[in-house]
Design a protein around this motif. Structure first.
Motif, PDB file in Angstrom:
ATOM      1  N   VAL A   1      24.837 -91.323  56.018  1.00 19.26           N
ATOM      2  CA  VAL A   1      24.597 -92.405  55.082  1.00 19.26           C
ATOM      3  C   VAL A   1      24.566 -93.569  55.293  1.00 19.26           C
ATOM      4  N   PRO A   2      23.662 -94.829  54.635  1.00 21.84           N
ATOM      5  CA  PRO A   2      23.333 -95.486  54.885  1.00 21.84           C
ATOM      6  C   PRO A   2      24.601 -97.094  54.671  1.00 21.84           C
ATOM      7  N   PRO A   3      24.495 -97.836  55.949  1.00 20.43           N
ATOM      8  CA  PRO A   3      26.172 -98.125  56.093  1.00 20.43           C
ATOM      9  C   PRO A   3      26.045 -98.933  54.442  1.00 20.43           C
ATOM     10  N   ILE A   4      27.014 -99.575  54.544  1.00 21.01           N
ATOM     11  CA  ILE A   4      27.607-101.260  53.190  1.00 21.01           C
ATOM     12  C   ILE A   4      28.407-101.292  53.826  1.00 21.01           C
ATOM     13  N   ASP A   5      28.092-102.434  54.529  1.00 17.03           N
ATOM     14  CA  ASP A   5      29.450-103.119  55.414  1.00 17.03           C
ATOM     15  C   ASP A   5      30.216-104.333  54.374  1.00 17.03           C
ATOM     16  N   GLU A   6      29.305-104.688  53.922  1.00 13.27           N
ATOM     17  CA  GLU A   6      30.546-105.558  52.788  1.00 13.27           C
ATOM     18  C   GLU A   6      31.804-104.550  51.917  1.00 13.27           C
TER      19      GLU A   6
ATOM     20  N   TYR B   1      20.455 -81.602  46.031  1.00 14.52           N
ATOM     21  CA  TYR B   1      21.500 -81.087  45.659  1.00 14.52           C
ATOM     22  C   TYR B   1      21.285 -81.397  43.925  1.00 14.52           C
ATOM     23  N   ARG B   2      21.877 -81.282  43.274  1.00 14.51           N
ATOM     24  CA  ARG B   2      21.562 -81.888  41.845  1.00 14.51           C
ATOM     25  C   ARG B   2      22.910 -82.511  41.529  1.00 14.51           C
ATOM     26  N   LEU B   3      22.612 -83.604  40.602  1.00 13.88           N
ATOM     27  CA  LEU B   3      23.946 -84.369  40.930  1.00 13.88           C
ATOM     28  C   LEU B   3      23.904 -84.785  39.765  1.00 13.88           C
ATOM     29  N   VAL B   4      25.533 -84.991  39.322  1.00 13.65           N
ATOM     30  CA  VAL B   4      26.184 -85.206  37.951  1.00 13.65           C
ATOM     31  C   VAL B   4      27.008 -86.056  38.606  1.00 13.65           C
ATOM     32  N   SER B   5      27.650 -87.726  37.447  1.00 15.02           N
ATOM     33  CA  SER B   5      28.409 -87.997  37.978  1.00 15.02           C
ATOM     34  C   SER B   5      29.341 -88.320  36.802  1.00 15.02           C
TER      35      SER B   5
ATOM     36  N   ASP C   1      34.943 -89.658  50.111  1.00 17.88           N
ATOM     37  CA  ASP C   1      35.834 -90.125  48.735  1.00 17.88           C
ATOM     38  C   ASP C   1      34.140 -90.355  47.717  1.00 17.88           C
ATOM     39  N   THR C   2      33.448 -90.345  48.343  1.00 16.24           N
ATOM     40  CA  THR C   2      31.963 -90.998  46.893  1.00 16.24           C
ATOM     41  C   THR C   2      31.453 -89.336  46.587  1.00 16.24           C
ATOM     42  N   MET C   3      31.818 -88.131  46.905  1.00 12.37           N
ATOM     43  CA  MET C   3      31.854 -87.195  45.767  1.00 12.37           C
ATOM     44  C   MET C   3      32.653 -85.939  45.858  1.00 12.37           C
ATOM     45  N   VAL C   4      31.932 -84.669  45.604  1.00 13.06           N
ATOM     46  CA  VAL C   4      32.391 -83.327  45.694  1.00 13.06           C
ATOM     47  C   VAL C   4      31.029 -82.487  45.768  1.00 13.06           C
TER      48      VAL C   4
ATOM     49  N   GLU D   1      22.184 -90.659  47.203  1.00 11.93           N
ATOM     50  CA  GLU D   1      20.543 -90.474  47.312  1.00 11.93           C
ATOM     51  C   GLU D   1      20.744 -89.921  47.968  1.00 11.93           C
ATOM     52  N   THR D   2      21.332 -90.151  49.301  1.00 11.69           N
ATOM     53  CA  THR D   2      21.306 -89.517  50.641  1.00 11.69           C
ATOM     54  C   THR D   2      21.796 -88.121  50.109  1.00 11.69           C
ATOM     55  N   VAL D   3      22.733 -87.655  49.665  1.00 12.47           N
ATOM     56  CA  VAL D   3      23.395 -85.928  48.889  1.00 12.47           C
ATOM     57  C   VAL D   3      21.894 -85.092  48.854  1.00 12.47           C
ATOM     58  N   ALA D   4      21.409 -86.588  47.176  1.00  7.64           N
ATOM     59  CA  ALA D   4      19.855 -85.832  46.781  1.00  7.64           C
ATOM     60  C   ALA D   4      18.963 -85.394  46.983  1.00  7.64           C
TER      61      ALA D   4
END
Length: 250
Positions: free
Chosen positions: A52-57, A101-105, A66-69, A94-97
């Motif tokens: 998954v793209p890094p997010i340095d901040e 995978y079908r996304l639900v938020s 923790d970002t998904m199930v 974006e990475t799992v899509a």
């Protein structure tokens, strides 16, 4: 072949949130080495990994679970219980899509952290506590065709900080940190806190922290093969082997 999403540690890792333990200094260089060893252990068990793209901040972004199930063909994108962590979800989604995978938020006022979700067959236990609330659990239940059961989490950060499960479905946990062992169909206590955390590499191998040798010996006696990795720097931030990856279907 099994696939896992991973996200490399950022430069602010040492500033990660700590809620149930005392803060101690994190060796960033050692943490990078340990993360690579964790990834190598996945590769050694014939898993492929997707970064998954890094997010340095975001200091806690390495804890990508923790970002998904993920369940079946659905990826439920979490809404972190800690507001500081909510920016972590977009890149992971974006990475799992991209993997089909079908996304639900999860939406406000619901909160859900992937580390609070333990899947055992068609039963999904969800820790309701500091990071995941009742509305988040309600939305998860609506999104999945599964038996979703809420269980209390008060003594640790996430449900999977207290319990995980063996390949036969037995829930394992360090009893002083488990709020309600009776909530699980089958429960077995382990002698160390870190022994409660296993990643199922396959039907026989368990990825575990090196800080739980007695639990590893226990599991060996049950016929499993522990694969030990040192994650001491992540344990200082309430991390464990489960939260450093998202395991996808093969």
């Amino acid at each position: 072949m099994q696939t896992a999403l991973i996200r490399r540690p950022g430069p602010r890792l040492a500033d990660g949130l700590v809620t149930h333990i005392e803060r101690t200094p994190v060796d960033l260089g050692l943490a990078f080495e340990q993360w690579q060893s964790y990834v190598d252990a996945l590769h050694g068990a014939a898993w492929t990994t997707i970064e998954v793209p890094p997010i340095d901040e975001c200091p806690d972004s390495v804890f990508v679970e923790d970002t998904m199930v993920v369940y079946g063909d659905v990826a439920v994108i979490a809404r972190a219980g800690a507001e500081e962590r909510r920016a972590e979800a977009a890149g992971a989604a974006e990475t799992v899509a991209a993997q089909g995978y079908r996304l639900v938020s999860i939406t406000a006022p619901g909160t859900l952290d992937g580390g609070d979700v333990l899947k055992i067959g068609s039963t999904i236990y969800v820790g309701e506590g500091g990071r995941t609330n009742a509305e988040g659990i309600r939305q998860l239940r609506a999104a999945l065709e599964a038996d979703v059961r809420a269980v209390p989490v008060k003594k640790v950060l996430h449900l999977k900080s207290a319990v995980t499960a063996l390949p036969d479905g037995t829930v394992v946990g360090y009893e002083p940190l488990v709020d309600d062992a009776g909530a699980f169909d089958r429960f077995m206590g382990v002698p160390e806190e870190a022994g409660a955390h296993v990643v199922l590499l396959d039907d026989g191998r368990l990825l575990m922290a090196a800080s739980a040798p007695k639990s590893a010996e226990l599991f060996s006696g049950l016929g499993y093969e522990p694969v030990l990795v040192d994650i001491s720097e992540f344990e200082k931030l309430e991390g464990c082997v489960t939260c450093l990856s998202v395991r996808l279907r093969g």
